[in-house]
Design an enzyme around this catalytic site. Structure first.
Site, PDB file in Angstrom:
ATOM      1  N   ALA A  91      -4.740  65.338  -2.849  1.00 22.75           N
ATOM      2  CA  ALA A  91      -4.119  66.338  -2.896  1.00 22.75           C
ATOM      3  C   ALA A  91      -2.499  66.418  -2.835  1.00 22.75           C
ATOM      4  O   ALA A  91      -1.782  66.944  -3.218  1.00 22.75           O
ATOM      5  CB  ALA A  91      -4.553  67.518  -1.751  1.00 22.75           C
ATOM      6  N   TYR A  92      -2.205  65.361  -1.725  1.00 27.69           N
ATOM      7  CA  TYR A  92      -0.879  64.775  -1.717  1.00 27.69           C
ATOM      8  C   TYR A  92      -0.136  64.322  -2.924  1.00 27.69           C
ATOM      9  O   TYR A  92       1.091  64.687  -3.024  1.00 27.69           O
ATOM     10  CB  TYR A  92      -0.773  63.759  -0.463  1.00 27.69           C
ATOM     11  CG  TYR A  92       0.572  63.471   0.244  1.00 27.69           C
ATOM     12  CD1 TYR A  92       1.374  64.359   1.041  1.00 27.69           C
ATOM     13  CD2 TYR A  92       1.197  62.326  -0.316  1.00 27.69           C
ATOM     14  CE1 TYR A  92       2.511  64.294   1.704  1.00 27.69           C
ATOM     15  CE2 TYR A  92       2.365  61.972   0.074  1.00 27.69           C
ATOM     16  CZ  TYR A  92       3.194  62.971   1.160  1.00 27.69           C
ATOM     17  OH  TYR A  92       4.490  62.654   1.468  1.00 27.69           O
ATOM     18  N   THR A  93      -0.813  63.683  -3.561  1.00 28.97           N
ATOM     19  CA  THR A  93      -0.522  62.940  -4.732  1.00 28.97           C
ATOM     20  C   THR A  93      -0.141  63.983  -5.770  1.00 28.97           C
ATOM     21  O   THR A  93       0.883  64.164  -6.478  1.00 28.97           O
ATOM     22  CB  THR A  93      -1.350  61.871  -5.361  1.00 28.97           C
ATOM     23  OG1 THR A  93      -1.505  60.913  -4.369  1.00 28.97           O
ATOM     24  CG2 THR A  93      -0.970  61.215  -6.810  1.00 28.97           C
ATOM     25  N   LYS A 132       2.820  66.128  -4.632  1.00 30.75           N
ATOM     26  CA  LYS A 132       4.275  65.433  -4.579  1.00 30.75           C
ATOM     27  C   LYS A 132       4.785  64.965  -6.110  1.00 30.75           C
ATOM     28  O   LYS A 132       5.945  64.939  -6.583  1.00 30.75           O
ATOM     29  CB  LYS A 132       4.326  64.112  -3.739  1.00 30.75           C
ATOM     30  CG  LYS A 132       4.082  64.399  -2.336  1.00 30.75           C
ATOM     31  CD  LYS A 132       5.298  65.401  -1.945  1.00 30.75           C
ATOM     32  CE  LYS A 132       5.632  65.521  -0.315  1.00 30.75           C
ATOM     33  NZ  LYS A 132       6.903  66.058   0.075  1.00 30.75           N
TER      34      LYS A 132
END
Length: 252
Positions: free
Chosen positions: A156-158, A161
């Site tokens: 999710a972070y990847t 970002k």
């Protein structure tokens, strides 16, 4: 004079996530260059505000939880009314959730994308309305090494970002001719609370450190110069750029 290129006197800089880590260092760095600061934060922690006010500039806290998108949509007009301008926006605040991809909860996915991408988009859009109208402004998003790489256990972070990096370029394409600079800073591995799990893992910490050409993890103070540059006249012809502050990681 060269020093005047980096002078932010009387500018108003809006910073999210300024109570700690990279955001706090950036807020203080912009204040050291003369900017007045609007801190968007969900808590009433006034530590950063007190440190900034010691520098002789104005600092105001605006309560804003990035999970509350209605509040996110309406906070910048309050800044404009109280401080008289919105010249600089730094989208720094973010959250992290770590799980193997096959186990990643949908609720965590939604939360990370809401805070790390949708709130960033809304703040950019609202700042863009102000800045394109006044024909000037600087937007600095905080991307990540995973804007280029995949990461491990952070899908999710990847995703968020990676999207922040592309959003930065898309907005730069639209707003550059209108006097608005949209760029991003790409932190490498920085010794902050978000990376505690990696720092505490002796194997991963060693592997990471061995790959950083600078030979050390980054420190929040390392971001002051990059932020001042992208917020100042020194970067007036820099648009849609992702500036890595990573100790050389991406060049390895």
């Amino acid at each position: 004079m060269m020093v005047s290129l980096f002078d932010l006197k009387d500018r108003v800089a809006v910073v999210t996530g300024g109570t700690r880590g990279i955001g706090k260092a950036i807020a203080i760095g912009l204040a050291e260059s003369g900017a007045n600061i609007a801190l968007l934060q969900r808590s009433d922690n006034a530590e950063t505000k007190r440190e900034i006010e010691k520098l002789g500039v104005t600092c105001e806290i605006f309560q804003c939880d990035l999970h509350d998108l209605d509040r996110v949509r309406n906070v910048l007009p309050e800044v404009l009314e109280k401080l008289g301008a919105v010249d600089i926006l730094v989208n720094n605040a973010g959250i992290q959730r770590r799980h193997p991809a096959v186990e990643f909860p949908e609720s965590d996915w939604d939360e990370v994308l809401k805070v790390n991408l949708k709130a960033v988009w809304i703040l950019c859009q609202e700042a863009g309305k102000i800045m394109t109208d006044q024909k000037k402004g600087k937007i600095i998003n905080i991307a990540s090494l995973v804007s280029y790489q995949g990461g491990i256990f952070v899908p999710a972070y990847t995703a968020a970002k990676g999207a922040v990096g592309q959003l930065t370029k898309a907005l730069a394409n639209e707003w550059s001719s209108l006097g608005v600079n949209v760029n991003a800073i790409v932190p490498g591995y920085i010794a902050t609370e978000m990376n505690t799990a990696l720092i505490d893992d002796p194997v991963r910490s060693r592997q990471i450190l061995e790959r950083i050409p600078a030979g050390r993890w980054g420190d929040p103070e390392d971001f002051k110069g990059a932020a001042i540059y992208l917020a100042s006249a020194a970067s007036d012809y820099v648009h849609g750029h992702l500036l890595a502050v990573d100790g050389g990681w991406l060049g390895r």
